[in-house]
Scaffold this active site. Sequence first.
Site, short mmCIF file in Angstrom:
data_model
loop_
_atom_site.label_atom_id
_atom_site.label_comp_id
_atom_site.label_asym_id
_atom_site.label_seq_id
_atom_site.Cartn_x
_atom_site.Cartn_y
_atom_site.Cartn_z
N THR A 121 48.39 30.99 44.79
CA THR A 121 47.25 30.07 44.80
C THR A 121 47.78 28.66 44.58
OG1 THR A 121 45.84 31.77 43.91
CG2 THR A 121 45.07 29.51 43.66
N CYS A 268 43.97 33.74 36.36
CA CYS A 268 43.50 33.00 37.55
C CYS A 268 42.38 32.01 37.27
CB CYS A 268 43.05 34.00 38.60
SG CYS A 268 44.31 35.19 39.00
C1 UGA Z 1 40.07 36.88 40.05
C2 UGA Z 1 39.21 36.99 41.30
O1 UGA Z 1 38.09 37.84 41.06
C3 UGA Z 1 40.04 37.52 42.48
O2 UGA Z 1 39.24 37.51 43.65
C4 UGA Z 1 41.26 36.63 42.67
O3 UGA Z 1 42.08 37.09 43.71
C5 UGA Z 1 42.06 36.60 41.40
O4 UGA Z 1 41.22 36.10 40.33
C6 UGA Z 1 43.24 35.70 41.62
O5 UGA Z 1 43.05 34.50 41.86
O6 UGA Z 1 44.38 36.19 41.65
P1 UGA Z 1 40.91 38.63 38.19
O7 UGA Z 1 41.42 37.44 37.46
O8 UGA Z 1 41.80 39.81 38.37
O9 UGA Z 1 40.46 38.21 39.68
O10 UGA Z 1 39.65 39.16 37.41
P2 UGA Z 1 38.06 39.15 37.59
O11 UGA Z 1 37.61 40.53 37.81
O12 UGA Z 1 37.62 38.15 38.56
O13 UGA Z 1 37.61 38.70 36.11
C7 UGA Z 1 37.99 37.42 35.60
C8 UGA Z 1 37.39 37.20 34.23
O14 UGA Z 1 35.97 37.02 34.32
C9 UGA Z 1 37.55 38.37 33.25
O15 UGA Z 1 37.88 37.85 31.98
C10 UGA Z 1 36.20 39.04 33.22
O16 UGA Z 1 35.93 39.71 32.02
C11 UGA Z 1 35.29 37.83 33.40
N1 UGA Z 1 33.97 38.15 33.95
C12 UGA Z 1 33.85 38.66 35.21
C13 UGA Z 1 32.83 37.90 33.19
O17 UGA Z 1 32.91 37.43 32.04
N2 UGA Z 1 31.60 38.18 33.74
C14 UGA Z 1 31.47 38.68 34.97
O18 UGA Z 1 30.32 38.90 35.41
C15 UGA Z 1 32.62 38.94 35.73
#
Ligand code: UGA
Length: 440
Positions: A121, A268
Amino acid sequence: MNISIIGSGYVGLVTGVCLAHIGHNVICVDIDEEKIKKLRKALVPIYEPGLGELIKKYIKKKTLSFTTSIKEATKKTDVIFIAVGTPSKKNGDADLTYVENVARQIAESMTSYKLIIEKSTVPADTGNKIRRTVELNVNKKHRKGTKSQIEFDVASNPEFLREGSAVDDFMNPDRVVIGVESKKAEKILREIYKPLKPKMVVTDINSAEIIKHASNSFLATKISFANALSQVCNHVGADILKVVEGMGYDKRIGKSFLNAGIGYGGSCFPKDVDAFIRLSEKNGYDFALLKSVRDINKEQKQSFIKLIEEKLWIVKNKTIGVLGLAFKPNTDDMRSAPSIDIIQQLQKEGAKIKAFDPKASTTAKEVFKKITYAKDVYGAVKDCDCLLLLTEWDEFKDIDFEKLRRLMNQPIIFDGRNLYHDKNLEKMGFEYYGIGRGKV
Ligand code: UGA
């Protein structure tokens, strides 16, 4: 197709392994010799469901190999993905030192056409910087005059994998974005992803780079919106779960990423939001919306800590049980996990912490000092004055609450993810606090 991936971290490794899975010959490169030695024996440095099995399979099939040599990888392949880390600098800028370094080494080793694809990224304009770096450093024997005589293309192909479901995300992408500046590069990239039959978005390099930052920033914005709403719900006595349900059925809004909690973490969102704010600033735009997204994320953790302080009354010398340390379920990744700020703050105030995480205990040991690590849920809550649920692992859903209550000193639960919202814990004798449930 013969492909190499420079950087065998989270993104690089998953991409490399999955490209082998869809039929390509892949060389994964990393400067960390220990890591490469282990990978050659199919020992996976991260916890990611399904990844280990695939590594074993394709090493055996000889379509996946590992090396520390960029030179070797450049020689053997015509398509090279750059997937090295782009950490945050102190001012929020993405640090592109590793990207530049790799681009230079590829250039020095090139003797024939290469398609160099940025997978990491990166902020807009990085593709242009990579092109210039390659032009300036291209193998001197092959350079004539000021311009390189060896043909090459630069392209952008951002990844959208989520930790914990990365293999599945790769195999079933919502879309594949490619930023290209030649028909040849487009053709090669289309060929690479053909087995997945994905929806392709073909654009220029700058737009592809922006798509990645904008997507992560938008998702972070949705989360912060839900978290801000949770505060309003607390104050007016409304239930965030019903509010987002009522909103989420609207297709234009959608339910996903509207879960209020203790804020987003991981490697991320925090980094990418910062980098996007900085990129905008440098280009003359004050992205105030994203600054608020970042602030709300910090405040959400603070308001959770405040709730604990208020309800525990005295934090000093209290024993606090913690379920979940990783930044989200199905990963052992602790980077920017909300648990870090929350636990460290409570420790500062004199609390003793006992914690259990199904996968992240080892990685957590690098972050936390003076935590007692329990072997299971019940070990973590025994003799505790309250319980914090910080990561919503599936195995935390159906636990024996009767047993929990008997084991705890004080039956108080702070549920940072609203995991137990439907368990009627109050009826079972617990004092229960979720997020944004209309009760402060
Ligand atoms: C995120 C993106 O979702 C991916 O599409 C992207 O490729 C990736 O970053 C990246 O740039 O490499 P990731 O960091 O693995 O993926 O995790 P997510 O599932 O997106 O969750 C991120 C954070 O948001 C976590 O701490 C999760 O607990 C939090 N979250 C997620 C919430 O607090 N509420 C939600 O409704 C969803």
